[in-house]
Motif scaffolding. Structure first.
Motif, PDB file in Angstrom:
ATOM      1  N   UNK A   1       9.187   5.137   4.984  1.00 63.27           N
ATOM      2  CA  UNK A   1       8.615   6.479   4.924  1.00 63.27           C
ATOM      3  C   UNK A   1       9.552   7.363   4.109  1.00 63.27           C
ATOM      4  N   UNK A   2       8.973   8.079   3.134  1.00 64.86           N
ATOM      5  CA  UNK A   2       9.739   8.950   2.240  1.00 64.86           C
ATOM      6  C   UNK A   2       9.200  10.372   2.369  1.00 64.86           C
TER       7      UNK A   2
ATOM      8  N   UNK B   1       0.853  -1.180   0.000  1.00 62.92           N
ATOM      9  CA  UNK B   1       0.000   0.000   0.000  1.00 62.92           C
ATOM     10  C   UNK B   1       0.893   1.235   0.000  1.00 62.92           C
ATOM     11  N   UNK B   2       0.617   2.142  -0.921  1.00 64.07           N
ATOM     12  CA  UNK B   2       1.356   3.393  -1.002  1.00 64.07           C
ATOM     13  C   UNK B   2       0.424   4.532  -0.612  1.00 64.07           C
ATOM     14  N   UNK B   3       0.839   5.335   0.342  1.00 66.12           N
ATOM     15  CA  UNK B   3       0.094   6.527   0.718  1.00 66.12           C
ATOM     16  C   UNK B   3       0.826   7.745   0.160  1.00 66.12           C
ATOM     17  N   UNK B   4       0.156   8.502  -0.679  1.00 67.80           N
ATOM     18  CA  UNK B   4       0.679   9.763  -1.207  1.00 67.80           C
ATOM     19  C   UNK B   4       0.039  10.882  -0.382  1.00 67.80           C
TER      20      UNK B   4
ATOM     21  N   UNK C   1       0.626  -6.440  10.977  1.00 69.75           N
ATOM     22  CA  UNK C   1       1.166  -7.490  10.133  1.00 69.75           C
ATOM     23  C   UNK C   1       2.025  -6.991   8.991  1.00 69.75           C
ATOM     24  N   UNK C   2       2.437  -5.733   9.045  1.00 73.73           N
ATOM     25  CA  UNK C   2       3.276  -5.150   8.004  1.00 73.73           C
ATOM     26  C   UNK C   2       4.660  -5.795   8.039  1.00 73.73           C
ATOM     27  N   UNK C   3       5.164  -6.237   6.894  1.00 76.66           N
ATOM     28  CA  UNK C   3       6.472  -6.878   6.831  1.00 76.66           C
ATOM     29  C   UNK C   3       7.593  -5.904   6.490  1.00 76.66           C
ATOM     30  N   UNK C   4       7.235  -4.794   5.846  1.00 73.81           N
ATOM     31  CA  UNK C   4       8.226  -3.752   5.535  1.00 73.81           C
ATOM     32  C   UNK C   4       7.519  -2.415   5.602  1.00 73.81           C
TER      33      UNK C   4
ATOM     34  N   UNK D   1       3.678  15.782  -0.112  1.00 68.09           N
ATOM     35  CA  UNK D   1       4.710  16.030   0.893  1.00 68.09           C
ATOM     36  C   UNK D   1       5.476  14.782   1.281  1.00 68.09           C
ATOM     37  N   UNK D   2       4.949  13.622   0.911  1.00 65.39           N
ATOM     38  CA  UNK D   2       5.643  12.387   1.247  1.00 65.39           C
ATOM     39  C   UNK D   2       4.913  11.175   0.724  1.00 65.39           C
ATOM     40  N   UNK D   3       5.612  10.050   0.742  1.00 67.07           N
ATOM     41  CA  UNK D   3       5.050   8.761   0.343  1.00 67.07           C
ATOM     42  C   UNK D   3       5.396   7.744   1.426  1.00 67.07           C
ATOM     43  N   UNK D   4       4.372   7.039   1.914  1.00 63.30           N
ATOM     44  CA  UNK D   4       4.602   5.958   2.870  1.00 63.30           C
ATOM     45  C   UNK D   4       4.288   4.637   2.170  1.00 63.30           C
ATOM     46  N   UNK D   5       5.165   3.634   2.362  1.00 58.49           N
ATOM     47  CA  UNK D   5       4.991   2.333   1.734  1.00 58.49           C
ATOM     48  C   UNK D   5       4.901   1.252   2.809  1.00 58.49           C
TER      49      UNK D   5
END
Length: 244
Positions: free
Chosen positions: A165-166, A128-131, A159-162, A194-198
């Motif tokens: 934060x950008x 999942x990518x959050x912009x 349960x996130x494996x990776x 302002x950022x991307x979270x993966x």
């Protein structure tokens, strides 16, 4: 690890299927990108049709079909790509499969890996990518402090494996203008992302189940203080690593 990451989300050209879009992207277009020396890393993230449970659905639906992520030595290296001999060929090929009628939402970022202890790079799962856009009431420094907070433990509960934060840096709009492929494209918004979270999960079932069980926790991760949900968006993808 590269010094900066460039995210380039986009939609497919009208009249072509997602399968045709994906095939052209992973074959002919990827072959051009891999020949550009300034590209140190190249990842393609293809949109998946996933109904995200309550908790991460407070954002507008994405208008993109995928996102390219490239790694570079520094921001100046991105702008200098316009002088590469292959840049013209790359831009010409974009017209074959991308919708270039709207402005590009290029995001130049620094990357921080919060957690990857449970990640298997051979499998990769789904992402999942959050912009995210900063809320007008939040200062850039306050946004960054909240955005880059250590939420690794919260991610593990989901349960996130990776968890990566950008944070956006530099003159993003100048870079976007330099990479524009359509003279008729609309200009970028006054305030870019302002950022991307993966966030990675082993599979779609794990993603939807964990968000369904912990809606408040996923909101804390994807919409920390300072994020403007009305102008942010999420994209669920399966990624392909072209250049590690």
């Amino acid at each position: 690890m590269t010094a900066v990451e460039l995210f380039d989300p986009f939609s497919r050209k009208a009249g072509i299927s997602i399968a045709e879009f994906s095939h052209h992207w992973i074959t002919h277009h990827a072959e051009i990108v891999t020949r550009i020396p300034r590209v140190r890393r190249y990842i393609q993230s293809l949109r998946l049709e996933v109904a995200v449970p309550s908790g991460a659905d407070r954002f507008p639906a994405p208008r993109w079909d995928g996102c390219a992520e490239t790694g570079h030595d520094d921001p100046s290296s991105i702008a200098a790509m316009v002088d590469e001999p292959l840049f013209g060929e790359l831009m010409a090929d974009e017209r074959n499969f991308l919708d270039l009628s709207a402005g590009r939402d290029l995001i130049v970022t620094t990357e921080t890996v919060l957690d990857e202890d449970g990640f298997d790079p051979r499998v990769r799962g789904v992402k999942m990518m959050l912009f995210a856009r900063r809320h007008p009431s939040s200062s850039p420094s306050d946004f960054r402090r909240s955005w880059e907070a250590d939420l690794a433990a919260a991610g593990r509960t989901l349960g996130v494996t990776r968890h990566v934060v950008c944070t956006a840096i530099g003159d993003v709009h100048r870079a976007a203008d330099a990479a524009s492929t359509d003279a008729n494209a609309q200009p970028a918004a006054a305030q870019g992302f302002s950022g991307v979270r993966e966030l990675w999960w082993p599979d779609i079932a794990s993603l939807t189940a964990s968000i369904g069980r912990h809606p408040d926790l996923i909101r804390r991760i994807v919409a920390p203080e300072g994020v403007d949900p009305a102008r942010s968006t999420t994209l669920v993808v399966r990624e392909r690593v072209i250049v590690p």
